[in-house]
Design an enzyme around this catalytic site. Structure first.
Site: not given
Length: 264
Positions: A45, A114, A148
């Site tokens: 990330e 994200k 993530c």
């Protein structure tokens, strides 16, 4: 082609806040991945900037076609290997925690913002994305992107499975003491959704954050063909999507669903 050799970079991937250092780390990883025969390199990330940027997030953010993404594309092209990298993406007034997939020719194949932000730090600096499934075909394999914390929600991975993702790529910055995510949850997600998950984590300390390492490739049969420890490492493993039809027939979670019962 049903087999794709994948490399997962586990490491700090450069000094946080130093774009030049992060790009140098990416270039070295791409070189090593290509030398190992990998066709795809997955990095952690925010690999183009580092995670612990503090109030420097906004200043580090770039457009999807900004200088650092263009440099990452040139690295992919120079080494002839597809690359997934993470970066703070500026889009208008918003800054997203984003990941992008570029092909071995340097062309952008997919981008993802994200959707599930973790903790006060991320919520203070980033705007969540609103597109759940981002995919591209890479050498005959349907590749999807999450970042993530996204993979910790069953709905996100199931959406990818239903959309045909075969290899789900997850750049991550998993922190201690949440080892259970890498060790238990990621293999379970691969099993229950009958796909591969490439989970590439940061390692070591960055400011207040202590990253867990434990990167891995999880397979649809519940196995983990490749796994890292706590230190810096480049994992290389095969993704064989030719196994998916038989695996899905034996473990028919997707076809045995009863979506009419799952409404709120």
């Amino acid at each position: 082609m049903t087999s794709l050799r994948v490399a997962l970079l586990q490491g700090p991937a450069g000094t946080p806040g130093s774009g030049r250092d992060c790009l140098a780390a990416l270039d070295d990883a791409a070189r090593r991945a290509a030398a190992a025969g990998a066709r795809l390199l997955v990095t952690p990330e925010l690999s183009l900037t580092g995670y612990a940027l503090g109030d420097g997030v906004a200043a580090a953010a770039e457009a999807a076609d900004g200088p650092s993404p263009r440099a990452a594309a040139r690295i992919a092209s120079r080494h002839g290997v597809a690359v997934v990298y993470g970066y703070p993406e500026r889009h208008g007034e918003a800054v997203h925690n984003s990941a992008a997939l570029v092909g071995p020719d340097g062309k952008t194949l997919a981008g993802y913002r994200k959707t599930h932000l973790y903790g006060g730090y991320e919520r203070a600096h980033y705007t969540p994305g609103d597109q759940l499934v981002a995919q591209a075909d890479l050498e005959g394999v349907r590749v999807g992107l999450l970042v993530c914390y996204d993979v910790e929600f069953p709905e996100t991975v199931r959406a990818h499975a239903l959309a045909g993702t075969e290899l789900l790529v997850v750049p991550t910055a998993l922190m201690r003491p949440y080892d259970i995510v890498a060790e238990t949850l990621v293999p379970a997600r691969a099993w229950e959704n009958q796909l591969y998950i490439a989970y590439a984590n940061r390692t070591g300390r960055e400011g207040e954050f202590d990253f867990a390492g434990l990167s891995r490739l999880a397979a649809p049969d519940g196995s983990v063909p490749a796994r890292a420890g706590r230190g810096e490492e480049l994992l290389v493993a095969e993704v064989d999507t030719g196994r998916l039809p038989a695996s899905r027939e034996q473990n028919p979670y997707l076809t045995d669903r009863r979506p009419g019962l799952y409404t709120a």
